[in-house]
Design an enzyme around this catalytic site. Structure first.
Site, PDB file in Angstrom:
ATOM      1  N   ASP A   1       0.829  -1.218   0.000  1.00  0.00           N
ATOM      2  CA  ASP A   1       0.000   0.000   0.000  1.00  0.00           C
ATOM      3  C   ASP A   1       0.860   1.264   0.000  1.00  0.00           C
ATOM      4  O   ASP A   1       0.622   2.200   0.790  1.00  0.00           O
ATOM      5  CB  ASP A   1      -0.916   0.031   1.240  1.00  0.00           C
ATOM      6  CG  ASP A   1      -1.644  -1.288   1.488  1.00  0.00           C
ATOM      7  OD1 ASP A   1      -1.987  -1.947   0.499  1.00  0.00           O
ATOM      8  OD2 ASP A   1      -1.861  -1.634   2.659  1.00  0.00           O
TER       9      ASP A   1
ATOM     10  N   GLU B  98     -11.107  -1.134  -3.621  1.00  0.00           N
ATOM     11  CA  GLU B  98     -10.408  -0.438  -2.527  1.00  0.00           C
ATOM     12  C   GLU B  98      -9.295   0.429  -3.119  1.00  0.00           C
ATOM     13  O   GLU B  98      -9.156   0.544  -4.324  1.00  0.00           O
ATOM     14  CB  GLU B  98      -9.809  -1.463  -1.553  1.00  0.00           C
ATOM     15  CG  GLU B  98      -8.834  -2.418  -2.232  1.00  0.00           C
ATOM     16  CD  GLU B  98      -8.452  -3.610  -1.386  1.00  0.00           C
ATOM     17  OE1 GLU B  98      -9.108  -3.871  -0.358  1.00  0.00           O
ATOM     18  OE2 GLU B  98      -7.488  -4.309  -1.769  1.00  0.00           O
TER      19      GLU B  98
HETATM   20  O1  FUB Z   1      -2.728  -3.865   3.419  1.00  0.00           O
HETATM   21  C1  FUB Z   1      -4.032  -4.135   3.824  1.00  0.00           C
HETATM   22  C2  FUB Z   1      -5.011  -4.106   2.691  1.00  0.00           C
HETATM   23  O2  FUB Z   1      -4.515  -4.786   1.569  1.00  0.00           O
HETATM   24  C3  FUB Z   1      -5.361  -2.748   2.191  1.00  0.00           C
HETATM   25  O3  FUB Z   1      -6.317  -2.096   2.960  1.00  0.00           O
HETATM   26  C4  FUB Z   1      -5.888  -3.071   0.858  1.00  0.00           C
HETATM   27  O4  FUB Z   1      -5.945  -1.987   0.003  1.00  0.00           O
HETATM   28  C5  FUB Z   1      -4.944  -4.145   0.391  1.00  0.00           C
HETATM   29  O5  FUB Z   1      -3.830  -3.613  -0.239  1.00  0.00           O
END
Ligand code: FUB
Length: 312
Positions: free
Chosen positions: A32, A203
């Site tokens: 991320d 996301e």
């Molecule tokens: O790193 C945790 C989760 O994995 C993030 O919230 C998402 O976007 C995915 O990358």
């Protein structure tokens, strides 16, 4: 800063130009990645991603050239955020009036009854140490089904600060008070608007403005799977509506799997880079993700061209 490699060195007044960074850009499990440029220095603020239970500490990385990275360990830990009892992840970091603000998801809430959400910490320097700003999450509810995670903080040309966030296939936008201590009502009095840009949205929201258009980028597919990818849409306002254009980053079976949850660097000489995580081939451990950078380019119509992932 201006562009990567040689041009960066010129703009920073440094003597020689290295060829290019290798991918991943620094060792370790980091996901991320949030990229930022503060005072002629590149920064990456990633999730510590060896294992979910270890996501209680954030490291940061700084570089003058996108090639040589200095690690700044523990810029924010859950010791500085009393309400964050479990994992913290997916930073968004911005400078505002000489202070640095580090937004993060914490506690991985799965329902309205649990306590957690999107927090914000503050520091005097990009490398911290960051301390919790308001003692509770800025956004701690699901509202319309948008899990309060994966925030991105965007300043529009009129000086308005927005935060876009949301997992589980819904995305919301909220307006932030200038000092980031609260969410404030929008012009129509609402506290949030759903701006899910496309049915494929999952996301990892991100927004930037180019030639008067708002580009909304996100991750879609399954975050642990082969279909994880970055796609984007274009709109005329930060609140949308947005038109999905398509995927621009995805895995390459010969290089790495699961490319996604990215950020973007725009340099003063109009070069663009995408900073993202991916999974090494042959390693199926859920949280094993590494950070990489590629060039990002546009065609004459303003569409983002497909990005090829590389080891370079
Ligand atoms: O790193 C945790 C989760 O994995 C993030 O919230 C998402 O976007 C995915 O990358």
């Amino acid at each position: 800063v201006t562009a990567v490699a040689g041009a960066v060195f010129l703009s920073l007044g440094l003597a020689s130009a290295p060829v290019q960074a290798g991918n991943p850009v620094f060792p370790g499990w980091y996901a991320d990645p949030e990229a930022a440029v503060f005072d002629n220095t590149y920064w990456i603020f990633p999730t510590t991603s060896a294992a979910y239970e270890d996501q209680t500490v954030f490291d940061a990385f700084s570089s003058k050239d996108l090639v040589n990275w200095t690690k700044h360990p523990g810029v924010l830990t859950n010791a500085a955020v009393p309400w964050a009892k479990k994992a913290m992840w997916a930073p968004a970091v911005v400078e505002n009036k000489g202070k640095y603000y580090f937004f993060f998801g914490a506690n991985d809430i799965q329902s309205d009854e649990e306590f957690g959400g999107i927090g914000v910490a503050v520091a005097d320097k990009p490398e911290g140490p960051y301390r919790d700003l308001i003692g509770k999450p800025l956004v701690g509810k699901f509202h319309n089904g948008a899990q309060p995670i994966d925030q991105f903080v965007f300043k529009d040309d009129d000086g308005t600060w927005y935060m876009i966030y949301g997992g589980w296939k819904h995305a919301n936008i909220v307006k932030l008070k200038d000092d980031f201590t609260a969410v404030v009502p929008m012009a129509d009095g609402t506290l949030f608007k759903e701006i899910t840009p496309a049915p494929e949205y999952v996301e990892g929201s991100l927004m930037f403005k180019r030639n008067g258009k708002y580009y909304y980028m996100w991750s879609e597919g399954g975050w642990t799977g082969p279909d994880y990818a970055v796609a984007y849409a274009i709109g005329d306002a930060p609140t949308g509506p947005f038109k999905r254009i398509g995927k621009i980053l995805q895995q390459d079976d010969k290089i790495a799997r699961g490319a996604g949850h990215h950020s973007v660097i725009h340099t003063p000489d109009d070069s663009w880079y995408i900073v993202y995580h991916r999974r090494p081939l042959g390693d199926n451990t859920r949280d094993h993700r590494v950070t990489s950078i590629e060039h990002m380019t546009f065609d004459a119509q303003g569409h983002i061209l497909p990005v090829k992932i590389t080891h370079e």
